[in-house]
Design a protein around this motif. Structure first.
Motif, PDB file in Angstrom:
ATOM      1  N   ALA A   2      -2.286  14.436  21.974  1.00 27.53           N
ATOM      2  CA  ALA A   2      -2.528  15.194  20.758  1.00 27.53           C
ATOM      3  C   ALA A   2      -1.214  15.798  20.290  1.00 27.53           C
ATOM      4  O   ALA A   2      -0.450  16.325  21.086  1.00 27.53           O
ATOM      5  N   LYS A   3      -0.957  15.698  19.028  1.00 27.78           N
ATOM      6  CA  LYS A   3       0.242  16.304  18.435  1.00 27.78           C
ATOM      7  C   LYS A   3      -0.229  17.402  17.500  1.00 27.78           C
ATOM      8  O   LYS A   3      -0.967  17.160  16.557  1.00 27.78           O
ATOM      9  N   ILE A   4       0.170  18.612  17.795  1.00 31.08           N
ATOM     10  CA  ILE A   4      -0.208  19.748  16.986  1.00 31.08           C
ATOM     11  C   ILE A   4       0.847  19.929  15.899  1.00 31.08           C
ATOM     12  O   ILE A   4       2.046  19.919  16.183  1.00 31.08           O
ATOM     13  N   THR A   5       0.388  20.085  14.659  1.00 29.73           N
ATOM     14  CA  THR A   5       1.297  20.279  13.540  1.00 29.73           C
ATOM     15  C   THR A   5       1.024  21.628  12.901  1.00 29.73           C
ATOM     16  O   THR A   5      -0.074  22.181  13.023  1.00 29.73           O
ATOM     17  N   LYS A   6       2.015  22.148  12.217  1.00 27.49           N
ATOM     18  CA  LYS A   6       1.921  23.488  11.642  1.00 27.49           C
ATOM     19  C   LYS A   6       0.857  23.607  10.560  1.00 27.49           C
ATOM     20  O   LYS A   6       0.396  24.700  10.263  1.00 27.49           O
ATOM     21  N   ASP A   7       0.440  22.497   9.981  1.00 23.78           N
ATOM     22  CA  ASP A   7      -0.574  22.548   8.925  1.00 23.78           C
ATOM     23  C   ASP A   7      -2.004  22.463   9.469  1.00 23.78           C
ATOM     24  O   ASP A   7      -2.963  22.556   8.706  1.00 23.78           O
ATOM     25  N   MET A   8      -2.149  22.364  10.785  1.00 24.66           N
ATOM     26  CA  MET A   8      -3.486  22.304  11.388  1.00 24.66           C
ATOM     27  C   MET A   8      -4.146  23.682  11.337  1.00 24.66           C
ATOM     28  O   MET A   8      -3.475  24.711  11.445  1.00 24.66           O
ATOM     29  N   ILE A   9      -5.464  23.683  11.193  1.00 22.93           N
ATOM     30  CA  ILE A   9      -6.244  24.912  11.172  1.00 22.93           C
ATOM     31  C   ILE A   9      -6.391  25.413  12.614  1.00 22.93           C
ATOM     32  O   ILE A   9      -6.655  24.634  13.529  1.00 22.93           O
ATOM     33  N   ILE A  10      -6.228  26.711  12.797  1.00 24.50           N
ATOM     34  CA  ILE A  10      -6.286  27.300  14.137  1.00 24.50           C
ATOM     35  C   ILE A  10      -7.573  26.908  14.860  1.00 24.50           C
ATOM     36  O   ILE A  10      -7.545  26.496  16.019  1.00 24.50           O
TER      37      ILE A  10
END
Length: 69
Positions: A2-10
């Motif tokens: 999984a790659k978490i990006t800054k635009d993902m919802i918490i």
């Protein structure tokens, strides 16, 4: 992985793995159950709370890299 990006919802990240809650809390995001967490991106939350976005993103992505299933 999984790659978490800054635009993902918490809340989306929390639903991916509830064990990320302590990471958010370590960085100063303590109201993970508040309505904003289901609408606010990681980047928006960091800006509102005056957090270092890069540090939070590193910790989240390090967590997912270490706990890849």
């Amino acid at each position: 992985m999984a790659k978490i990006t800054k635009d993902m919802i918490i809340m989306d990240v929390l639903q991916m793995d509830r064990e990320t809650a302590p990471i958010f809390m370590k960085h100063g995001l303590h109201c993970l159950g508040c309505p904003a967490s289901s609408m606010e991106s990681i980047e928006e939350a960091a800006a509102v709370h005056g957090l270092k976005l890069e540090d939070l993103m590193k910790d989240l992505n390090d967590y997912f890299e270490k706990n890849e299933k």
